[in-house]
Design an enzyme around this catalytic site. Structure first.
Site, PDB file in Angstrom:
ATOM      1  N   MET A 183      -4.113  -7.627  -6.502  1.00 19.32           N
ATOM      2  CA  MET A 183      -3.548  -8.762  -7.240  1.00 19.32           C
ATOM      3  C   MET A 183      -4.595  -9.730  -7.788  1.00 19.32           C
ATOM      4  SD  MET A 183      -0.497  -7.871  -7.309  1.00 19.32           S
ATOM      5  CE  MET A 183       0.359  -9.287  -8.002  1.00 19.32           C
TER       6      MET A 183
ATOM      7  N   GLY B 119       0.789  -1.236   0.000  1.00 26.70           N
ATOM      8  CA  GLY B 119       0.000   0.000   0.000  1.00 26.70           C
ATOM      9  C   GLY B 119       0.818   1.281   0.000  1.00 26.70           C
ATOM     10  N   SER B 120       2.038   1.233  -0.542  1.00 25.88           N
ATOM     11  CA  SER B 120       2.812   2.481  -0.569  1.00 25.88           C
ATOM     12  C   SER B 120       2.181   3.490  -1.526  1.00 25.88           C
ATOM     13  CB  SER B 120       4.275   2.219  -0.922  1.00 25.88           C
ATOM     14  OG  SER B 120       4.410   1.810  -2.260  1.00 25.88           O
TER      15      SER B 120
ATOM     16  N   GLU C 228       6.227   6.097  -9.078  1.00 23.33           N
ATOM     17  CA  GLU C 228       4.804   5.744  -8.943  1.00 23.33           C
ATOM     18  C   GLU C 228       4.133   6.694  -7.957  1.00 23.33           C
ATOM     19  OE1 GLU C 228       4.265   1.641  -7.827  1.00 23.33           O
ATOM     20  OE2 GLU C 228       4.836   0.923  -9.803  1.00 23.33           O
TER      21      GLU C 228
ATOM     22  N   ASN D 147      -5.494   1.883 -12.944  1.00 21.58           N
ATOM     23  CA  ASN D 147      -4.496   1.001 -12.340  1.00 21.58           C
ATOM     24  C   ASN D 147      -3.126   1.639 -12.511  1.00 21.58           C
ATOM     25  OD1 ASN D 147      -3.419  -1.467 -11.254  1.00 21.58           O
ATOM     26  ND2 ASN D 147      -2.843  -2.074 -13.338  1.00 21.58           N
TER      27      ASN D 147
ATOM     28  N   SER E 168       3.344   3.164 -15.288  1.00 19.95           N
ATOM     29  CA  SER E 168       2.255   3.716 -16.101  1.00 19.95           C
ATOM     30  C   SER E 168       0.958   3.718 -15.306  1.00 19.95           C
ATOM     31  CB  SER E 168       2.015   2.852 -17.350  1.00 19.95           C
ATOM     32  OG  SER E 168       3.210   2.613 -18.063  1.00 19.95           O
TER      33      SER E 168
ATOM     34  N   ARG F  41     -15.543 -15.574  -9.875  1.00 22.17           N
ATOM     35  CA  ARG F  41     -14.984 -14.226  -9.970  1.00 22.17           C
ATOM     36  C   ARG F  41     -16.127 -13.194 -10.019  1.00 22.17           C
ATOM     37  NH1 ARG F  41     -10.094 -13.155 -10.999  1.00 22.17           N
ATOM     38  NH2 ARG F  41      -9.540 -15.153 -11.909  1.00 22.17           N
TER      39      ARG F  41
ATOM     40  N   ASP G 116      -3.555  -5.237 -18.226  1.00 25.49           N
ATOM     41  CA  ASP G 116      -2.507  -4.214 -18.368  1.00 25.49           C
ATOM     42  C   ASP G 116      -2.483  -3.590 -19.760  1.00 25.49           C
ATOM     43  OD1 ASP G 116      -1.748  -4.803 -15.756  1.00 25.49           O
ATOM     44  OD2 ASP G 116      -0.278  -6.285 -16.405  1.00 25.49           O
TER      45      ASP G 116
ATOM     46  N   LEU H 132     -10.026  -8.728 -12.445  1.00 26.46           N
ATOM     47  CA  LEU H 132     -11.443  -8.379 -12.330  1.00 26.46           C
ATOM     48  C   LEU H 132     -12.205  -8.949 -13.529  1.00 26.46           C
ATOM     49  CD1 LEU H 132     -10.775  -4.741 -11.174  1.00 26.46           C
ATOM     50  CD2 LEU H 132     -11.911  -6.490  -9.788  1.00 26.46           C
TER      51      LEU H 132
HETATM   52  C1  GRF Z   1       3.244  -1.281  -7.566  1.00 27.54           C
HETATM   53  O1  GRF Z   1       4.508  -1.535  -8.081  1.00 27.54           O
HETATM   54  C2  GRF Z   1       2.233  -1.133  -8.664  1.00 27.54           C
HETATM   55  O2  GRF Z   1       2.790  -0.638  -9.852  1.00 27.54           O
HETATM   56  C3  GRF Z   1       1.766  -2.543  -8.869  1.00 27.54           C
HETATM   57  O3  GRF Z   1       1.760  -3.106  -7.579  1.00 27.54           O
HETATM   58  C4  GRF Z   1       2.710  -2.446  -6.766  1.00 27.54           C
HETATM   59  C5  GRF Z   1       2.005  -2.013  -5.520  1.00 27.54           C
HETATM   60  O4  GRF Z   1       2.883  -1.460  -4.590  1.00 27.54           O
HETATM   61  N1  GRF Z   1       0.491  -2.590  -9.519  1.00 27.54           N
HETATM   62  P1  GRF Z   1       2.334  -0.844  -3.237  1.00 27.54           P
HETATM   63  O5  GRF Z   1       1.481  -1.940  -2.569  1.00 27.54           O
HETATM   64  O6  GRF Z   1       1.516   0.357  -3.583  1.00 27.54           O
HETATM   65  O7  GRF Z   1       3.526  -0.524  -2.410  1.00 27.54           O
END
Ligand code: GRF
Length: 214
Positions: free
Chosen positions: A91, A13-14, A175, A108, A137, A66, A146, A94
């Site tokens: 992860m 969740g960063s 990001e 995303n 991206s 799903r 993606d 959908l």
């Molecule tokens: C990120 O690298 C994002 O691009 C990918 O999953 C990772 C999530 O990182 N979809 P975080 O959980 O937000 O730290």
């Protein structure tokens, strides 16, 4: 009016944290109505609680398909009056039905310079391919994995001695800049998805606007 979002995550969740921090610094007019996870042990849930944001865990094992999981997800989004959904390390794939019904309202962040390196393990794959540049991206989600139209990208340089962990850290840093930035544009109504294309301030987005520079 503030953009009412849900953030969906499965792990650290960063990126959620970067969005929370941008809200707290009054940089973006966004309200996180709920943080939803398919994993009870996701660190992102703790981050949300610490910021006094409502959290929900949806247990995948409770749903046979799903589609059923995604229906439960849709109900939560409706209940919290969410008008935009942000995937941040979620992860799960959908269902087409969910993606289609949220088209233009679902984004995303992916750790590569799409269309390169869709899927997993992007950092190692970029190193193995001898790339000198990599990145991240932000894109609208479309039924193909993606593959949705790109809103914003940022590049990082791959140094000769970078391993995948070092590269991942570099990518995370950018990001955390581009996700809040994309949300800022969206909250101001500057970004729109029409006929599979991203419009920025009313015109098809060009590379200059799509590429984030520090
Ligand atoms: C990120 O690298 C994002 O691009 C990918 O999953 C990772 C999530 O990182 N979809 P975080 O959980 O937000 O730290």
């Amino acid at each position: 009016m503030s953009l009412a979002i849900a953030v969906l995550l499965s792990g650290n969740g960063s990126n959620l944290q970067a969005i929370i921090d941008a809200i707290h610094r009054n940089e973006i007019d966004v309200t996180i109505k709920v943080v939803i996870s398919d994993r009870l042990d996701a660190k992102g849930l703790e981050r949300a609680k610490k910021a006094n944001i409502t959290t929900t865990f949806i247990e995948p094992a409770k749903y046979q398909t799903r589609e059923q999981f995604d229906e439960a997800l849709s109900e939560i989004l409706e209940r919290h009056k969410v008008n935009f959904t942000v995937l941040a390390g979620f992860m799960r794939i959908l269902s087409n039905q969910f993606v289609t019904s949220h088209l233009g309202k679902l984004i995303n962040i992916h750790p590569s310079l799409l269309p390169k390196y869709k899927g997993l393990n992007t950092h190692q794959r970029a190193i193995d391919a001898g790339e000198t540049e990599h990145g991240a991206s932000v894109h609208f989600v479309s039924p193909k994995l993606d593959d949705g139209p790109i809103i914003l990208q940022a590049c990082v340089t791959i140094a000769d001695n970078d391993d995948s962990e070092q590269l991942q850290q570099k990518v995370h840093l950018v990001e955390h800049l581009i996700y809040p930035k994309a949300l800022d544009w969206i909250s101001k109504g500057r970004i729109e998805l029409k006929n599979d294309q991203v419009f920025f301030d009313g015109d098809v987005i060009d590379d200059k606007n799509r590429l984030f520079t520090l």
